[in-house]
Design a protein around this motif. Structure first.
Motif, mmCIF file in Angstrom:
data_model
loop_
_atom_site.group_PDB
_atom_site.id
_atom_site.type_symbol
_atom_site.label_atom_id
_atom_site.label_comp_id
_atom_site.label_asym_id
_atom_site.label_seq_id
_atom_site.Cartn_x
_atom_site.Cartn_y
_atom_site.Cartn_z
ATOM 1 N N GLU A 89 43.107 39.569 36.111
ATOM 2 C CA GLU A 89 42.934 40.037 34.885
ATOM 3 C C GLU A 89 41.363 40.098 34.738
ATOM 4 O OE1 GLU A 89 44.874 38.548 31.360
ATOM 5 O OE2 GLU A 89 43.839 40.026 30.058
ATOM 6 N N LYS A 93 36.615 41.035 39.105
ATOM 7 C CA LYS A 93 35.352 41.841 38.516
ATOM 8 C C LYS A 93 33.997 41.374 38.777
ATOM 9 C CE LYS A 93 38.541 43.374 34.684
ATOM 10 N NZ LYS A 93 38.991 43.182 33.344
ATOM 11 N N HIS A 126 41.929 44.085 41.800
ATOM 12 C CA HIS A 126 41.392 44.527 40.677
ATOM 13 C C HIS A 126 40.007 44.169 40.295
ATOM 14 C CE1 HIS A 126 41.434 46.827 36.846
ATOM 15 N NE2 HIS A 126 41.055 45.743 36.182
ATOM 16 N N ASN A 173 37.588 52.206 39.146
ATOM 17 C CA ASN A 173 38.291 51.910 37.786
ATOM 18 C C ASN A 173 37.862 52.839 36.801
ATOM 19 O OD1 ASN A 173 40.444 50.981 36.201
ATOM 20 N ND2 ASN A 173 38.903 49.072 35.470
ATOM 21 N N GLU A 174 38.375 53.614 36.087
ATOM 22 C CA GLU A 174 38.126 54.445 34.988
ATOM 23 C C GLU A 174 37.070 55.271 35.235
ATOM 24 O OE1 GLU A 174 37.777 51.310 32.061
ATOM 25 O OE2 GLU A 174 40.043 51.396 32.020
ATOM 26 N N GLU A 289 48.975 48.423 34.641
ATOM 27 C CA GLU A 289 48.282 47.592 33.538
ATOM 28 C C GLU A 289 49.310 48.038 32.374
ATOM 29 O OE1 GLU A 289 44.349 47.802 33.085
ATOM 30 O OE2 GLU A 289 43.657 48.094 34.918
ATOM 31 N N TRP A 331 50.238 43.878 32.050
ATOM 32 C CA TRP A 331 48.995 43.582 31.673
ATOM 33 C C TRP A 331 49.147 42.084 30.884
ATOM 34 C CZ3 TRP A 331 45.527 44.537 35.188
ATOM 35 C CH2 TRP A 331 44.216 43.913 35.188
HETATM 36 C C1 XIL Z 1 40.259 43.765 30.396
HETATM 37 C C2 XIL Z 1 40.878 42.268 30.316
HETATM 38 O O1 XIL Z 1 42.462 42.128 29.944
HETATM 39 C C3 XIL Z 1 40.130 41.333 29.137
HETATM 40 O O2 XIL Z 1 40.474 40.052 29.030
HETATM 41 C C4 XIL Z 1 38.539 41.626 29.343
HETATM 42 O O3 XIL Z 1 38.041 41.214 28.091
HETATM 43 C C5 XIL Z 1 38.299 43.172 29.378
HETATM 44 O O4 XIL Z 1 38.983 43.784 30.426
HETATM 45 N N1 XIL Z 1 41.535 48.345 31.660
HETATM 46 C C6 XIL Z 1 41.477 47.645 32.732
HETATM 47 C C7 XIL Z 1 41.228 46.124 32.660
HETATM 48 O O5 XIL Z 1 41.059 48.141 33.991
HETATM 49 O O6 XIL Z 1 40.534 45.555 33.682
HETATM 50 C C8 XIL Z 1 41.084 45.677 31.308
HETATM 51 O O7 XIL Z 1 41.246 44.331 31.150
HETATM 52 C C9 XIL Z 1 41.878 46.399 30.383
HETATM 53 C C10 XIL Z 1 41.850 47.857 30.376
#
Ligand code: XIL
Length: 382
Positions: A89, A93, A126, A173-174, A289, A331
């Motif tokens: 999760e 990162k 991820h 990502n995003e 997710e 998720w």
């Molecule tokens: C979220 C986590 O679940 C949280 O704990 C953190 O505070 C913020 O990130 N999209 C994504 C994930 O790609 O990495 C994110 O995860 C949720 C939205």
């Protein structure tokens, strides 16, 4: 065959061989029984989700905290019982893995890799390149040269560290955000500012150079529903995926984050059209997710659980009618631990229930919907 089609076909065959699966296109048809239809049916006696996935090849994953920082051992045990993919999760990162330039910390990620290996699970990667969850030194990069050097080192070190331990990487990502009002609806980020939109291609090429085998994914959200914004996001994402194909960027999969919201309405026609185009371009699909936010629907917990299950079935029906995803990951696993609780509060003050197990780790109707789709119970032609 025209040259580009030939190239796509060759790429698909190669990728399918790597993944051991084909992104099978399914004919349209109907669902069998509505979720939660048999009230007398005891879900607790059913075999776990991961056992459903054997015949279909569709894996089930859960995102969670790394075992070394997870005090909830019972929840962790449930992960290994239900899932055969572990999604970090937060453990992978950038802020976690390279908090200072060149100082890598894989303690959390390694504890997931070890847990996954012990429990015969795969580990999802991820994520490598994101606009947020970056340490200050990354957020403050100002030149193309510095950003490229940082990206190269980060990807080289991390992807080599996890080679053969990660089953697929969310490389970028995003990348899309229409609200940022930038060209082609790209999201504003340190990467876009320093390197332009070419950072996406660069990140994929760097990753592929380190690991020629692992499937590489672009991950995105916000494309499911009716309305101008999801429409714009779908269009921008499709344009990006087309461009990446034209540039021969090594992208294998689209990670559909699938943060669903039970009060919204799917744009069935447009989402289907979008997914068809994505599959036609030669991309596999993964659901990475999944959760179903019940913040804005009324009713008792039971009624809400049935509504979120129905919403999920409607979504999976749309996706499966186009192509079987390689995996479905939620998720989180249990309502006792969901990121949504940080950001959303129900007007009636009751806690959100967006995941397949409730806060007491009991299986919910959403679990039953997942069980059905993970078993690959395709819709029957009518
Ligand atoms: C979220 C986590 O679940 C949280 O704990 C953190 O505070 C913020 O990130 N999209 C994504 C994930 O790609 O990495 C994110 O995860 C949720 C939205």
């Amino acid at each position: 065959m025209p040259q580009n089609k030939q190239a796509t076909a060759a790429r698909l065959t190669r990728r399918s061989a790597i993944l051991g699966l084909a992104g099978t296109a399914l004919a349209g048809a109907t669902l069998r029984s509505p979720p939660g239809a048999r009230a007398d049916f005891n879900l607790e006696l059913e075999p776990p989700l991961r056992s459903r996935t054997r015949a279909s090849g569709i894996r089930y994953g859960c995102a969670g905290a790394a075992p070394i920082v997870q005090p909830d051992r019972i929840l962790l045990e449930k992960f290994a019982i239900e899932a055969n993919i572990f999604s970090p999760e937060g453990a992978l990162k950038w802020i976690q893995t390279e908090p200072l330039p060149g100082k890598f910390d894989f303690a959390e990620g390694d504890s997931i890799a070890a847990f996954a290996a012990r429990n015969d699970m795969l580990m999802h990667g991820h994520t490598l390149v994101w606009y947020t969850a970056n340490p200050d030194w990354v957020a403050n990069l100002r030149t193309g040269q510095a950003a490229q050097a940082a990206l190269e080192r980060h990807i080289n070190v991390e992807v080599s560290h996890y080679r053969r331990k990660i089953w697929a990487w969310d490389v970028v990502n995003e990348a899309i955000e229409p609200d940022d009002r930038l060209a082609e609806d790209y999201r504003d980020s340190v990467w876009l500012r320093c390197l332009g939109a070419g950072y996406i291609d660069l990140a994929f090429r760097l990753t592929r150079a380190v690991d020629p085998q692992v499937p590489l994914c672009l991950s995105e959200y916000g494309i499911e529903y009716v309305g101008p914004k999801p429409r714009r996001r779908r269009a921008a994402l499709l344009a990006l995926l087309r461009k990446l194909r034209e540039q021969n960027t090594p992208v294998d999969c689209l990670s559909l984050q699938s943060h669903l919201e039970a009060h919204q309405t799917f744009d069935r026609a447009e989402l289907t059209g979008f997914l068809r185009e994505v599959v036609k371009l030669g991309y596999h699909l993964m659901i990475t997710e999944l959760d179903v936010n019940d913040c804005r629907i009324g009713g008792s917990p039971d009624q809400r659980d049935r509504a979120t299950a129905r919403h999920l079935a409607e979504y999976l029906d749309i996706v499966f009618a186009v192509a079987k995803p390689l995996s479905i990951a939620t998720w989180g696993l249990s309502d006792r631990s969901t990121w949504l609780r940080q950001y959303w509060k129900r007007a009636d003050g009751s806690p959100l229930r967006p995941l397949p197990l409730d806060a007491d780790l009991k299986r919910k109707p959403m679990w039953a919907v997942l069980a059905r789709y993970l078993a690959g119970q395709e819709r029957q032609p009518t």
